[in-house]
Scaffold this motif. Structure first.
Motif, PDB file in Angstrom:
ATOM      1  N   GLY A  57       0.825  -1.202   0.000  1.00 25.16           N
ATOM      2  CA  GLY A  57       0.000   0.000   0.000  1.00 25.16           C
ATOM      3  C   GLY A  57       0.860   1.253   0.000  1.00 25.16           C
ATOM      4  O   GLY A  57       1.934   1.290   0.588  1.00 25.16           O
ATOM      5  N   GLN A  58       0.384   2.263  -0.692  1.00 26.99           N
ATOM      6  CA  GLN A  58       1.120   3.522  -0.727  1.00 26.99           C
ATOM      7  C   GLN A  58       0.424   4.545   0.168  1.00 26.99           C
ATOM      8  O   GLN A  58      -0.736   4.346   0.540  1.00 26.99           O
ATOM      9  CB  GLN A  58       1.205   3.996  -2.175  1.00 26.99           C
ATOM     10  N   ALA A  59       1.158   5.632   0.445  1.00 29.20           N
ATOM     11  CA  ALA A  59       0.625   6.625   1.381  1.00 29.20           C
ATOM     12  C   ALA A  59      -0.779   7.089   0.970  1.00 29.20           C
ATOM     13  O   ALA A  59      -1.653   7.248   1.815  1.00 29.20           O
ATOM     14  CB  ALA A  59       1.577   7.813   1.481  1.00 29.20           C
ATOM     15  N   HIS A  60      -1.010   7.256  -0.337  1.00 30.53           N
ATOM     16  CA  HIS A  60      -2.331   7.761  -0.751  1.00 30.53           C
ATOM     17  C   HIS A  60      -3.435   6.730  -0.517  1.00 30.53           C
ATOM     18  O   HIS A  60      -4.592   7.093  -0.272  1.00 30.53           O
ATOM     19  CB  HIS A  60      -2.306   8.249  -2.201  1.00 30.53           C
TER      20      HIS A  60
ATOM     21  N   VAL B  87      -3.513   4.726   2.093  1.00 31.56           N
ATOM     22  CA  VAL B  87      -3.803   4.814   3.528  1.00 31.56           C
ATOM     23  C   VAL B  87      -4.626   6.076   3.804  1.00 31.56           C
ATOM     24  O   VAL B  87      -5.618   6.045   4.531  1.00 31.56           O
ATOM     25  CB  VAL B  87      -2.503   4.834   4.361  1.00 31.56           C
ATOM     26  N   ARG B  88      -4.228   7.173   3.171  1.00 27.57           N
ATOM     27  CA  ARG B  88      -4.941   8.436   3.366  1.00 27.57           C
ATOM     28  C   ARG B  88      -6.393   8.309   2.894  1.00 27.57           C
ATOM     29  O   ARG B  88      -7.336   8.623   3.617  1.00 27.57           O
ATOM     30  CB  ARG B  88      -4.222   9.562   2.600  1.00 27.57           C
TER      31      ARG B  88
ATOM     32  N   PHE C  97      -8.508   5.949   5.174  1.00 29.10           N
ATOM     33  CA  PHE C  97      -9.020   6.541   6.423  1.00 29.10           C
ATOM     34  C   PHE C  97      -9.973   7.701   6.154  1.00 29.10           C
ATOM     35  O   PHE C  97     -11.011   7.818   6.785  1.00 29.10           O
ATOM     36  CB  PHE C  97      -7.862   7.027   7.305  1.00 29.10           C
ATOM     37  N   LYS C  98      -9.582   8.564   5.222  1.00 27.93           N
ATOM     38  CA  LYS C  98     -10.325   9.813   5.021  1.00 27.93           C
ATOM     39  C   LYS C  98     -11.632   9.595   4.253  1.00 27.93           C
ATOM     40  O   LYS C  98     -12.685  10.059   4.665  1.00 27.93           O
ATOM     41  CB  LYS C  98      -9.405  10.779   4.265  1.00 27.93           C
TER      42      LYS C  98
ATOM     43  N   ARG D 295     -13.171   5.633   5.626  1.00 24.23           N
ATOM     44  CA  ARG D 295     -13.259   5.366   7.076  1.00 24.23           C
ATOM     45  C   ARG D 295     -12.943   3.899   7.405  1.00 24.23           C
ATOM     46  O   ARG D 295     -13.728   3.228   8.103  1.00 24.23           O
ATOM     47  CB  ARG D 295     -14.658   5.716   7.619  1.00 24.23           C
TER      48      ARG D 295
ATOM     49  N   ALA E  88     -11.248   0.719   9.231  1.00 21.32           N
ATOM     50  CA  ALA E  88     -10.987   0.541  10.661  1.00 21.32           C
ATOM     51  C   ALA E  88      -9.486   0.573  10.935  1.00 21.32           C
ATOM     52  O   ALA E  88      -9.048   1.035  11.989  1.00 21.32           O
ATOM     53  CB  ALA E  88     -11.581  -0.774  11.140  1.00 21.32           C
ATOM     54  N   ASP E  89      -8.695   0.057   9.996  1.00 20.51           N
ATOM     55  CA  ASP E  89      -7.237   0.100  10.203  1.00 20.51           C
ATOM     56  C   ASP E  89      -6.513  -0.243   8.906  1.00 20.51           C
ATOM     57  O   ASP E  89      -7.128  -0.734   7.948  1.00 20.51           O
ATOM     58  CB  ASP E  89      -6.815  -0.867  11.316  1.00 20.51           C
ATOM     59  N   TYR E  90      -5.226   0.017   8.929  1.00 21.64           N
ATOM     60  CA  TYR E  90      -4.347  -0.370   7.823  1.00 21.64           C
ATOM     61  C   TYR E  90      -3.179  -1.116   8.457  1.00 21.64           C
ATOM     62  O   TYR E  90      -2.523  -0.596   9.365  1.00 21.64           O
ATOM     63  CB  TYR E  90      -3.837   0.873   7.089  1.00 21.64           C
TER      64      TYR E  90
ATOM     65  N   ARG F 246       5.255  -5.678   8.703  1.00 17.00           N
ATOM     66  CA  ARG F 246       5.483  -5.432  10.146  1.00 17.00           C
ATOM     67  C   ARG F 246       4.345  -5.988  10.972  1.00 17.00           C
ATOM     68  O   ARG F 246       3.975  -5.405  12.003  1.00 17.00           O
ATOM     69  CB  ARG F 246       5.523  -3.940  10.437  1.00 17.00           C
TER      70      ARG F 246
ATOM     71  N   LYS G 256     -16.957  -2.645  16.336  1.00 16.07           N
ATOM     72  CA  LYS G 256     -17.460  -1.451  15.651  1.00 16.07           C
ATOM     73  C   LYS G 256     -18.582  -1.822  14.681  1.00 16.07           C
ATOM     74  O   LYS G 256     -19.569  -1.111  14.550  1.00 16.07           O
ATOM     75  CB  LYS G 256     -16.305  -0.817  14.871  1.00 16.07           C
TER      76      LYS G 256
END
Lengths: 143, 180
Positions: free
Chosen positions: A93-96, A98-99, A102-103, A106, A108-110, A115, A131
């Motif tokens: 996954g890339q930063a966008h 994840v953004r 979540f944004k 919505r 619940a997690d990434y 890791r 939830k």
């Protein structure tokens, strides 16, 4: 105590399907797996899930392939109708993602596969299922 | 009249500071700039802000993400401003921690910055902060809280005055238990 939960693992690699199932085996969850976008879509059409664990690269041999992401709009509808939660579990996954996850959606997690911490993963799954129960209760009350 | 939107900008690159200023005109925006986490912490103790725009890499090192440490400081601020991260270097894990642990309102990639989306993100951050703080402290309490916070950050002793007739809640709990 953890809620009973219906979990769908959308993951193309057999070893990761097994790994995630093993991590959840001591919990009262019923778990299904789908190794392609098509199979996931079919299952989501016909069954209700509390949580979808979503890999983003469903054709592992193809770099820059993020076809799992194509499910996000469907999952957003299922969240609104049934409370279904999403945790993205990916190594690429890339930063966008994840953004937007979540944004916009919505999630619940990434969780970064590289890791993955077993306890953290189990907590995230239990929290997301709780939830889903809460949200489904609100959706039913609103009806 | 529209109230001014107070923004704390934590950014070490002067070219980006100018860019942000041009995108957020005065009025309604009043922008305070800090180049380091330490400066930003001091400003936060002295003044209140509606939103914080936070760069992650504040030194020119490849592995520097010192902006993330300011999220910890912000987490202790009260009332806590909304946070928008604006960075060219955020890794997926930073984005995750920022949203999940610190509840940032957005995470914007500097390399793909779109002016109208950026403005919308800042406006959203400001209005969320206002909606939240309206539910919290009254103005006098805020002022008192800010004085105490400033003292705390500057190392001055913080003394809480307790009225003589105040009831010690611990003793009160003990009494209740005994009655039961």
């Amino acid at each position: 105590m953890a809620h009973e939960g219906r979990v769908l693992i959308v993951e193309d690699q057999r070893e990761w399907q097994v790994e995630l199932q093993n991590l959840l085996q001591d919990f009262p969850y019923s778990i299904k797996t789908a190794d392609s976008l098509q199979k996931a879509s079919d299952l989501l059409k016909n069954h209700v899930y509390d949580l979808v664990l979503l890999d983003l690269r469903l054709r592992g041999w193809e770099e820059a392939n993020f076809d799992g992401w194509e499910l996000m709009d469907t999952l957003a509808v299922l969240k609104a109708e049934q409370g279904t939660q999403v945790i993205i579990v990916s190594a690429y996954g890339q930063a966008h993602h994840v953004r937007d996850g979540f944004k916009r959606y919505r999630i619940a997690d990434y969780i970064d596969k590289k890791r993955l911490d077993p306890w953290g993963f189990q907590q995230a799954v239990a929290g997301a299922i709780e939830k889903a129960y809460e949200l489904r209760g609100k959706i039913l009350d609103a009806k | 009249m529209t109230r001014e939107s107070r923004v704390l900008l934590l950014e070490d690159d002067p070219a980006w500071v100018e860019q942000f200023r041009s995108m957020l005109p005065t009025p309604p925006y009043a922008i305070c700039v800090a180049e380091t986490v330490e400066d930003a912490t001091r400003l936060l103790a002295d003044q209140s802000f509606d939103a914080v725009l936070l760069d992650l890499r504040l030194r020119d090192w490849e592995e520097d993400f010192s902006g993330m440490s300011f999220l910890d400081v912000l987490d202790r601020a009260y009332p806590r401003p909304s946070v928008v991260i604006v960075s060219a270097y955020g890794q997926p894990e930073h984005v995750r921690v920022a949203f999940k642990q610190f509840g940032v309102t957005d995470f914007i990639d500097k390399r793909k910055l779109d002016v109208s989306e950026f403005r919308a993100a800042v406006e959203d951050a400001v209005s969320r902060h206002r909606a939240q703080s309206a539910r919290h402290l009254e103005p006098d309490e805020k002022r008192e809280f800010n004085v105490l916070t400033r003292k705390f950050f500057s190392g001055e002793p913080v003394v809480f005055e307790v009225p003589e007739d105040a009831v010690n809640p611990w003793e009160r709990d003990t009494d209740l238990t005994e009655e039961d």
